[in-house]
Design an enzyme around this catalytic site. Structure first.
Site, PDB file in Angstrom:
ATOM      1  N   ASN A 192       2.711  -1.357   0.862  1.00  0.00           N
ATOM      2  CA  ASN A 192       1.517  -2.109   1.284  1.00  0.00           C
ATOM      3  C   ASN A 192       1.909  -3.402   2.007  1.00  0.00           C
ATOM      4  OD1 ASN A 192       2.380  -3.003  -1.317  1.00  0.00           O
ATOM      5  ND2 ASN A 192       0.410  -3.950  -1.717  1.00  0.00           N
ATOM      6  N   GLU A 224      -0.146   3.911   1.247  1.00  0.00           N
ATOM      7  CA  GLU A 224      -0.368   5.324   1.620  1.00  0.00           C
ATOM      8  C   GLU A 224      -0.699   5.453   3.098  1.00  0.00           C
ATOM      9  OE1 GLU A 224      -1.620   3.636  -0.941  1.00  0.00           O
ATOM     10  OE2 GLU A 224      -2.473   4.962  -2.455  1.00  0.00           O
ATOM     11  N   CYS A 251      -6.841   4.648  -2.843  1.00  0.00           N
ATOM     12  CA  CYS A 251      -8.198   4.109  -2.708  1.00  0.00           C
ATOM     13  C   CYS A 251      -9.047   5.054  -1.850  1.00  0.00           C
ATOM     14  CB  CYS A 251      -8.151   2.713  -2.079  1.00  0.00           C
ATOM     15  SG  CYS A 251      -7.899   2.730  -0.297  1.00  0.00           S
TER      16      CYS A 251
HETATM   17  N1  THU Z   1      -3.013  -0.803  -2.549  1.00  0.00           N
HETATM   18  C1  THU Z   1      -2.249   0.184  -2.028  1.00  0.00           C
HETATM   19  O1  THU Z   1      -1.319  -0.060  -1.243  1.00  0.00           O
HETATM   20  N2  THU Z   1      -2.509   1.467  -2.401  1.00  0.00           N
HETATM   21  C2  THU Z   1      -3.441   1.811  -3.335  1.00  0.00           C
HETATM   22  O2  THU Z   1      -3.574   2.997  -3.630  1.00  0.00           O
HETATM   23  C3  THU Z   1      -4.234   0.789  -3.981  1.00  0.00           C
HETATM   24  C4  THU Z   1      -4.126  -0.573  -3.426  1.00  0.00           C
HETATM   25  C5  THU Z   1      -2.684  -2.183  -2.189  1.00  0.00           C
HETATM   26  C6  THU Z   1      -3.694  -2.914  -1.349  1.00  0.00           C
HETATM   27  C7  THU Z   1      -3.368  -4.348  -1.695  1.00  0.00           C
HETATM   28  O3  THU Z   1      -2.265  -4.763  -0.903  1.00  0.00           O
HETATM   29  C8  THU Z   1      -2.894  -4.286  -3.142  1.00  0.00           C
HETATM   30  O4  THU Z   1      -2.537  -2.935  -3.368  1.00  0.00           O
HETATM   31  C9  THU Z   1      -3.939  -4.730  -4.136  1.00  0.00           C
HETATM   32  O5  THU Z   1      -5.112  -4.046  -3.992  1.00  0.00           O
END
Ligand code: THU
Length: 153
Positions: A57, A70, A107
């Site tokens: 992320n 993802e 998400c």
């Molecule tokens: N996040 C992801 O990278 N993947 C997920 O499946 C859930 C959330 C990230 C987004 C943000 O950078 C951090 O996790 C907190 O929500």
């Protein structure tokens, strides 16, 4: 609608390819840029040519401008290998340097992008969701996103 999934008590119980993909997702958390949430997510995508593409992320001071692990991995995989299909995706998160005790499910927006990868492939995409305590394996994006919007079908 019937949703089926398999729960494993540890990565050691997974079949080799799933375990390898999960390990790559764990490694990918190192590339996370998450100064705002301190939630470090890693994802790994297996392609039909055997390549594994992994990503993490990436957050931004303008919060919505960031991107989940993802989607970063899926978009990069499709951009780099446009004629290959996504076969599987593994995702995992760390908080405070440790794998989270709970599962980090993709998400809603990532589920929609996974759906597009599955449509492009014309075959089910396998999803492996890891944590410190257990691992869930889902055989299709349909298990995460029933009644999906899909304009190509
Ligand atoms: N996040 C992801 O990278 N993947 C997920 O499946 C859930 C959330 C990230 C987004 C943000 O950078 C951090 O996790 C907190 O929500």
């Amino acid at each position: 609608i019937q949703i089926s999934y398999t729960e494993y008590a540890s990565p050691a119980e997974l079949e080799r390819e799933d375990r390898e993909l999960l390990e790559r997702a764990i490694e990918a958390t190192e590339g996370s840029y998450a100064p705002y949430s301190s939630f470090n997510v890693g994802a790994a995508v297996r392609l039909s040519n055997g390549e594994i593409v992994s990503a993490a992320n990436q957050e931004n001071a303008a919060y919505p401008s960031g991107l989940c692990a993802e989607r970063t991995a899926l978009f990069y995989a499709h951009a780099k290998y446009p004629s290959e299909n996504v076969v599987a995706l593994a995702v995992v998160a760390k908080s405070g340097g440790k794998l989270t005790p709970g599962l980090t499910y993709p998400c809603g927006a990532c589920r929609q992008v996974l759906q597009e990868s599955q449509t492009r492939a014309g075959a089910d995409v396998r999803i492996i969701v890891g944590s410190a305590t257990k691992v869930l394996v889902l055989d299709s994006v349909e298990a995460l996103l029933p009644f999906a919007f899909d304009n190509l079908n």
